[in-house]
Design a protein around this motif. Structure first.
Motif: not given
Ligand code: ATP
Ligand code: 5RP
Length: 402
Positions: A283-284, A309-311, A338-343, A348-352
Motif C-alpha cells: 500500500l502506497f 494497515f500495511y507494514g 482502494v485498488e488504485s492505491h495498491l501495488s 492485467k488491466f486497471y480495475g481488475e
C-alpha cells in the motif's frame, strides 16, 4: 520413451486398460492408465509413456471445514475464466472441480478411514491416522509429473469411500482441505501454499449462519462439533500455517469495541518475503508502515468505517509483509479507489480486482477484506503460474502488471 507409474486404489478384481488422449499442455502422451487391485492398500504399476518438459503447477490451500475454501476456489477459478464443474459423467458426489486451467481436488478423498471406521477407532478426520499420506504424496507427485491417477473419492453423503475417479494432469492442480502442508513430502511438491486462518469467534459465527440457518442444526450441536474438533484442529491443522506462503487471517473487527458478532471483520493478508515468483502486495510505499482511513470524498463509509494497515512483520520466524483491512465497503464499485492505491496486485488491466468482486457480489465476503484478499491471492497465483511456465519455456514475460 520413459517408464511412468500410475497410482491407484481401484477395486477391480482383474486388470483393464483405458486409452487416454495426449495432454497438449504438457506435451505428454500417456498411452494407458492401468486399473487394477491387488490388496486394499494403494498399489502402483509401471507403464510405458513419454513425458514432456512442462509440469503441473501445484497449489495447496489449507483450512478447517466451513472456513471458506470453496468460496476461495470459486474466486480463483473465476480469475482464470470459465466455470469449474465436477468430472462429467462421473460420481455425482465427487468432490473434484475441473475447469479449463485448474483442477481442484479435495484432500478428504485421502481419508483412509470412512465415517464408521473413524467412529470405531475413536479418531476424527483431522487426525493423520485417518488419512493416507503415502497415497496423497504418490498421486500429487504423479500429477505434477504429468501422469494421470485413479484418485479415491470420500463420499460426504454416505460417509463411505467410493470407487475412484480418473484425474488427468491439469495446468494448475489445487489440493484443498485439512492437510495439504502436513506431510513434508506433499508440502515439498507445492509451488505455492495458502492457509485460511479463521479465528474461533468468526468460525463460530459462520458455522451458525450455515449449519443452523441452512442445514437445520441446533446451536448446541454446532457448539459440540466445534469443541470436539478443537484438540485435533490445534494439534494437526493450525500448525500448518507456519509453512504457508500467504495466510488470510480473519478476526473480529477492532472498529466496534467488544464486538464478537462476526459480521464486521478485520482481515489480514500475511505474505512471506522471498518466495520465488511471488512479490507481496503493498500500500502506497513498499516496506513502509502505513495506517490509512480511506473514508472521505472518494469512498462512502457508514459506521464503523474502514481502516487499512500495511507494514513489515515477522511470522513464525519468517519476514512477512502484512496488509490489513478492517470494516466493509458500502459500495463495491468504489473499491476501485482502494485498488488504485495498491501495488504488485498482478492485475492485467486497471480495475481488475474491482471487476472480479463486482462479478461475484453474491459470494460471501465480497464487501470485505476476505473477498478482496482472496481475489488478490487468486491474481497472484495466476501471475506465479505464468511466470513458472515462462521460466520453463524460456520465454520472457511481458512486464504489464500493476
Ligand atoms: N468471507 C466470508 N464471509 C462470511 N461468511 C463466509 C465467508 N466465507 C465463508 N463463509 C460462510 O462459511 C460457509 C462455508 O464456506 P465454504 O463453503 O466456502 O467453506 P468450506 O471451507 O469449503 O466448507 P466445507 O469444507 O465445510 O465444505 C458459507 O456458507 C458461509 O456461510
Ligand atoms: O473435516 C472435514 C473436512 O471437510 C470433514 O468433517 C471430514 O471430511 C469428514 O466428513 P464427514 O463429516 O462428511 O464424514
Amino acid at each position: 520413451m520413459a517408464i511412468c507409474t500410475v497410482y491407484t486404489t481401484h477395486s477391480l478384481n482383474s486388470s483393464c486398460t483405458i486409452s487416454t488422449p495426449a495432454n497438449p499442455h504438457l506435451g505428454f502422451h500417456q498411452r494407458h492408465v492401468v486399473l487394477y487391485r491387488s490388496s486394499k492398500k494403494s498399489s502402483r504399476r509401471e507403464i510405458s509413456c513419454s513425458a514432456g518438459e512442462a509440469q503441473t503447477v501445484v497449489i495447496g490451500l489449507a483450512a478447517d471445514s466451513g472456513c471458506g475454501k470453496s468460496t476461495f476456489m470459486r474466486r480463483l477459478t473465476s480469475v482464470f475464466g470459465g466455470a469449474a464443474e465436477p468430472p462429467k459423467g462421473g460420481n455425482p458426489d465427487s468432490n473434484t472441480l475441473i475447469s479449463d486451467t485448474t483442477t481442484v481436488i479435495c484432500l478428504d478423498d485421502y481419508h483412509s478411514l470412512d465415517r464408521t471406521g473413524r467412529k470405531k477407532e475413536g479418531v476424527t478426520a483431522l487426525d493423520p491416522r485417518a488419512n493416507d499420506f503415502d497415497l496423497m504424496f504418490d498421486q500429487v507427485k504423479a500429477l505434477k509429473d504429468g501422469i494421470a491417477v485413479e484418485k479415491p473419492i470420500y463420499n460426504h453423503v454416505s460417509g463411505l469411500l467410493d470407487p475412484p475417479e480418473l484425474i488427468k494432469p491439469p495446468k494448475i492442480l489445487v489440493i484443498e482441505g485439512l492437510h495439504p502442508m502436513y506431510d513434508s513430502r506433499v508440502r515439498d511438491l507445492l509451488d505455492f501454499s495458502i492457509y485460511l486462518d479463521i479465528s474461533n469467534e468468526v468460525k463460530f459465527a459462520w458455522k451458525i449462519q450455515r449449519d443452523m440457518a441452512e442445514r437445520g442444526h441446533s446451536l448446541e450441536s454446532i457448539k459440540a462439533s466445534i469443541e470436539a474438533r478443537k484438540p485435533d484442529f490445534d494439534a494437526f491443522i493450525d500448525p500448518q500455517k507456519q509453512y504457508a506462503d500467504a495466510v488470510i487471517e480473519v478476526l473480529p473487527t477492532q472498529l466496534i469495541p467488544g464486538d464478537n458478532e462476526g459480521k464486521v471483520l478485520r482481515v489480514r493478508l500475511i505474505m512471506k518475503e522471498g518466495v520465488k515468483y511471488f512479490n507481496p502486495v503493498y500500500l502506497f510505499d513498499e516496506g513502509s508502515t502505513i495506517s490509512w482511513i480511506p473514508c472521505g470524498r472518494k469512498l462512502t463509509c457508514s459506521y464503523p468505517g474502514i481502516k487499512f494497515f500495511y507494514g513489515p512483520d515477522t511470522y513464525f520466524g519468517n519476514e512477512v509483509s502484512v496488509l490489513e483491512m478492517d470494516g466493509q465497503f458500502d459500495r463495491l464499485d468504489e473499491l476501485i479507489y482502494v485498488e488504485s492505491h495498491l501495488s504488485n496486485i498482478s492485475t492485467k488491466f486497471y480495475g481488475e480486482v474491482t471487476q472480479q468482486l463486482l462479478k461475484h457480489t453474491d459470494f460471501p465476503g465480497s464487501n470485505n477484506g476476505t473477498g478482496l484478499f482472496q481475489t488478490i491471492v487468486g491474481l497472484k497465483i495466476r501471475d506465479l503460474y505464468e511466470q513458472l511456465i515462462a521460466s520453463k519455456s524460456g520465454t520472457p514475460l511481458a512486464a504489464t502488471k500493476a
